[in-house]
Design a protein around this motif. Structure first.
Motif, PDB file in Angstrom:
ATOM      1  N   ALA A   3      35.612  -5.741  31.999  1.00  0.00           N
ATOM      2  CA  ALA A   3      34.333  -5.038  31.873  1.00  0.00           C
ATOM      3  C   ALA A   3      34.218  -3.925  32.902  1.00  0.00           C
ATOM      4  CB  ALA A   3      33.178  -6.019  32.012  1.00  0.00           C
ATOM      5  N   ALA A   4      34.754  -4.115  34.099  1.00  0.00           N
ATOM      6  CA  ALA A   4      34.682  -3.092  35.150  1.00  0.00           C
ATOM      7  C   ALA A   4      35.424  -1.826  34.742  1.00  0.00           C
ATOM      8  CB  ALA A   4      35.253  -3.641  36.451  1.00  0.00           C
ATOM      9  N   ARG A  16      45.071   5.106  38.848  1.00  0.00           N
ATOM     10  CA  ARG A  16      46.278   4.285  38.722  1.00  0.00           C
ATOM     11  C   ARG A  16      47.324   4.811  39.696  1.00  0.00           C
ATOM     12  NH1 ARG A  16      44.382   4.986  33.520  1.00  0.00           N
ATOM     13  NH2 ARG A  16      43.956   3.034  32.420  1.00  0.00           N
ATOM     14  N   GLU A  17      47.994   3.866  40.361  1.00  0.00           N
ATOM     15  CA  GLU A  17      49.015   4.277  41.330  1.00  0.00           C
ATOM     16  C   GLU A  17      50.060   3.168  41.450  1.00  0.00           C
ATOM     17  OE1 GLU A  17      50.988   6.802  43.115  1.00  0.00           O
ATOM     18  OE2 GLU A  17      48.903   7.490  43.002  1.00  0.00           O
ATOM     19  N   THR A  18      51.287   3.572  41.742  1.00  0.00           N
ATOM     20  CA  THR A  18      52.372   2.635  42.012  1.00  0.00           C
ATOM     21  C   THR A  18      52.736   2.763  43.482  1.00  0.00           C
ATOM     22  OG1 THR A  18      53.213   2.804  39.762  1.00  0.00           O
ATOM     23  CG2 THR A  18      54.745   2.006  41.439  1.00  0.00           C
ATOM     24  N   TYR A  19      52.863   1.619  44.144  1.00  0.00           N
ATOM     25  CA  TYR A  19      53.184   1.580  45.573  1.00  0.00           C
ATOM     26  C   TYR A  19      54.464   0.785  45.772  1.00  0.00           C
ATOM     27  CZ  TYR A  19      48.253   2.780  45.897  1.00  0.00           C
ATOM     28  OH  TYR A  19      47.038   3.380  45.741  1.00  0.00           O
ATOM     29  N   PHE A 134      35.928   3.019  39.163  1.00  0.00           N
ATOM     30  CA  PHE A 134      34.782   3.455  39.962  1.00  0.00           C
ATOM     31  C   PHE A 134      33.675   3.947  39.040  1.00  0.00           C
ATOM     32  CE2 PHE A 134      38.605   4.049  42.443  1.00  0.00           C
ATOM     33  CZ  PHE A 134      38.258   3.545  43.685  1.00  0.00           C
ATOM     34  N   ASP A 135      32.450   3.811  39.487  1.00  0.00           N
ATOM     35  CA  ASP A 135      31.344   4.376  38.716  1.00  0.00           C
ATOM     36  C   ASP A 135      31.228   5.865  39.046  1.00  0.00           C
ATOM     37  OD1 ASP A 135      29.937   4.663  41.130  1.00  0.00           O
ATOM     38  OD2 ASP A 135      28.538   3.035  40.708  1.00  0.00           O
ATOM     39  N   GLY A 142      35.993  -2.497  40.169  1.00  0.00           N
ATOM     40  CA  GLY A 142      36.991  -3.541  39.969  1.00  0.00           C
ATOM     41  C   GLY A 142      38.389  -3.028  40.253  1.00  0.00           C
ATOM     42  N   MET A 143      39.271  -3.997  40.509  1.00  0.00           N
ATOM     43  CA  MET A 143      40.682  -3.683  40.742  1.00  0.00           C
ATOM     44  C   MET A 143      41.528  -4.669  39.953  1.00  0.00           C
ATOM     45  SD  MET A 143      40.805  -2.943  44.844  1.00  0.00           S
ATOM     46  CE  MET A 143      42.579  -2.907  44.852  1.00  0.00           C
TER      47      MET A 143
END
Length: 166
Positions: A3-4, A16-19, A134-135, A142-143
């Protein structure tokens, strides 16, 4: 969490990110060292170690050597932090105790810096794929993500390290 990330419920932005976190290891100021002394008259085994987990070391020595728990004493002198690398029960731990019992003489083992760099348990070879929602005002809603954790062939902590990382 789903839902977030739903734009209909306020998720104005999704990042979105890759670490990639490379493997590391804890290297204390002083390398690992052990001293074991067996007293054949009393059957006592006294074990000194520059370590971090004396109760775990005692338990492992008792189990490995099949020794009377009342006859094992483990002493960890105050030698400073090991940063997690000295929490592990390495093969040298058992070998020094066994050698003291077999030879009837005190046995000391001290690794050099090269041995320390090569054999200290490593940690955190991780790949993270993450998303954050993020809003419209930048508040985190949410994450979610996935973690791939390569602990190698030897996992002395089990799943504790990836669990702690999350």
């Amino acid at each position: 969490v789903a839902a977030a990330f739903d734009p209909a419920q306020g998720a104005a932005h999704v990042v979105r990110e890759t670490y990639w976190q490379n493997r590391g290891a804890a290297h204390a100021m002083e390398p690992r060292s052990y001293l074991a002394r067996h007293d054949p008259a009393t059957g006592e085994l006294t074990y000194w170690k520059a370590g971090q987990a004396p109760h775990l070391d005692r338990k492992n020595i008792i189990e490995l050597l099949v020794w009377d728990p009342e006859k094992v004493r483990v002493i960890h002198p105050d030698v400073g932090g090991g940063f997690g690398g000295k929490t592990i029960f390495y093969s040298e731990d058992g070998a020094v105790g066994a050698a003291a019992v077999l030879t009837g003489r005190p046995v000391k083992w001290i690794e050099d810096r090269l041995e320390n760099f090569i054999s200290t348990v490593s940690e955190r070879l991780q790949l993270w794929d993450m998303e954050a929602a993020f809003d419209g005002e930048g508040r985190l809603l949410g994450m979610r993500g996935q973690l791939l954790h390569d602990h190698g062939a030897c996992t002395p902590y089990g799943v504790a390290l990836p669990f702690n990382a999350v």
